[in-house]
Motif scaffolding. Structure first.
Motif, PDB file in Angstrom:
ATOM      1  N   ASN A  42       0.843  -1.187   0.000  1.00 50.59           N
ATOM      2  CA  ASN A  42       0.000   0.000   0.000  1.00 50.59           C
ATOM      3  C   ASN A  42       0.880   1.238   0.000  1.00 50.59           C
ATOM      4  N   TYR A  43       0.349   2.306  -0.569  1.00 49.72           N
ATOM      5  CA  TYR A  43       1.066   3.580  -0.682  1.00 49.72           C
ATOM      6  C   TYR A  43       0.195   4.679  -0.096  1.00 49.72           C
ATOM      7  N   ALA A  52       5.076   3.637   2.360  1.00 48.81           N
ATOM      8  CA  ALA A  52       4.550   2.357   1.891  1.00 48.81           C
ATOM      9  C   ALA A  52       4.544   1.389   3.069  1.00 48.81           C
ATOM     10  N   ASP A  55       0.515  -4.691   2.682  1.00 49.55           N
ATOM     11  CA  ASP A  55      -0.931  -4.821   2.772  1.00 49.55           C
ATOM     12  C   ASP A  55      -1.285  -5.855   3.838  1.00 49.55           C
ATOM     13  N   PHE A  87       8.314   2.691  -7.097  1.00 51.27           N
ATOM     14  CA  PHE A  87       7.055   3.041  -7.742  1.00 51.27           C
ATOM     15  C   PHE A  87       7.393   3.591  -9.113  1.00 51.27           C
ATOM     16  N   TRP A  95       2.444   1.737 -10.853  1.00 50.48           N
ATOM     17  CA  TRP A  95       2.776   0.341 -10.634  1.00 50.48           C
ATOM     18  C   TRP A  95       4.076   0.262  -9.856  1.00 50.48           C
ATOM     19  N   ASN A 105       0.485  -3.944 -10.153  1.00 55.64           N
ATOM     20  CA  ASN A 105      -0.283  -2.764 -10.541  1.00 55.64           C
ATOM     21  C   ASN A 105      -0.899  -2.136  -9.299  1.00 55.64           C
ATOM     22  N   CYS A 106      -1.112  -0.835  -9.343  1.00 57.64           N
ATOM     23  CA  CYS A 106      -1.705  -0.124  -8.215  1.00 57.64           C
ATOM     24  C   CYS A 106      -3.046   0.470  -8.618  1.00 57.64           C
ATOM     25  N   PHE A 121      -3.082   4.321  -2.477  1.00 59.97           N
ATOM     26  CA  PHE A 121      -3.081   3.231  -3.448  1.00 59.97           C
ATOM     27  C   PHE A 121      -2.849   1.879  -2.788  1.00 59.97           C
ATOM     28  N   HIS A 122      -3.383   0.860  -3.428  1.00 64.69           N
ATOM     29  CA  HIS A 122      -3.165  -0.546  -3.056  1.00 64.69           C
ATOM     30  C   HIS A 122      -2.575  -1.222  -4.284  1.00 64.69           C
ATOM     31  N   CYS A 123      -1.462  -1.908  -4.126  1.00 72.20           N
ATOM     32  CA  CYS A 123      -0.746  -2.510  -5.257  1.00 72.20           C
ATOM     33  C   CYS A 123      -0.640  -4.024  -5.065  1.00 72.20           C
TER      34      CYS A 123
END
Length: 124
Positions: A42-43, A52, A55, A87, A95, A105-106, A121-123
């Motif tokens: 996660n970002y 970051a 998750d 990133f 991404w 991918n994010c 963001f969640h990647c």
């Protein structure tokens, strides 16, 4: 007339679906498959940093990617004991690369703030 070995071989490959093994079109983060990502990332932001975290873990366990307001893309960071993450794609689809290879991918993520961290963001 007897067919050449190359002709027979190509016919066999086409029959089993291997005639077009190369991907068509340009390769980008949206056409690549991620590495076997063992964990999502996660970002988000704090009042002064881009951060970051893994998750599923507490946001309190974040690592600093860089100062808030600076471009976070291309800045290497270490997370979960692994190095080489960056990133990429700032200004477009975000991404993550790991050691120069596509990792995840994010997508946008909204969740409650915690430990002074705001998720962006969640990647995976």
């Amino acid at each position: 007339m007897q067919a050449s070995f190359a002709t027979v071989f190509c016919t066999i490959l086409a029959a089993i679906g291997l005639s077009n093994a190369a991907p068509s079109g340009p390769v980008s983060n949206s056409t690549l498959s991620p590495l076997a990502a063992p964990f999502g990332i996660n970002y988000g932001t704090t009042w002064n940093n881009d951060v970051a975290w893994v998750d599923g873990q507490s946001k309190c366990n974040f690592v600093v990617v860089g100062p808030l307001g600076a471009n976070p893309c291309g800045r290497p960071f270490t997370i979960n004991g692994q190095t080489g993450f960056t990133f990429e794609g700032c200004g477009g689809g975000l991404w993550i690369n790991k050691n120069g290879q596509f990792y995840a991918n994010c997508g946008s993520l909204s969740e409650p703030d915690d430990c002074g961290v705001h998720t962006e963001f969640h990647c995976i």
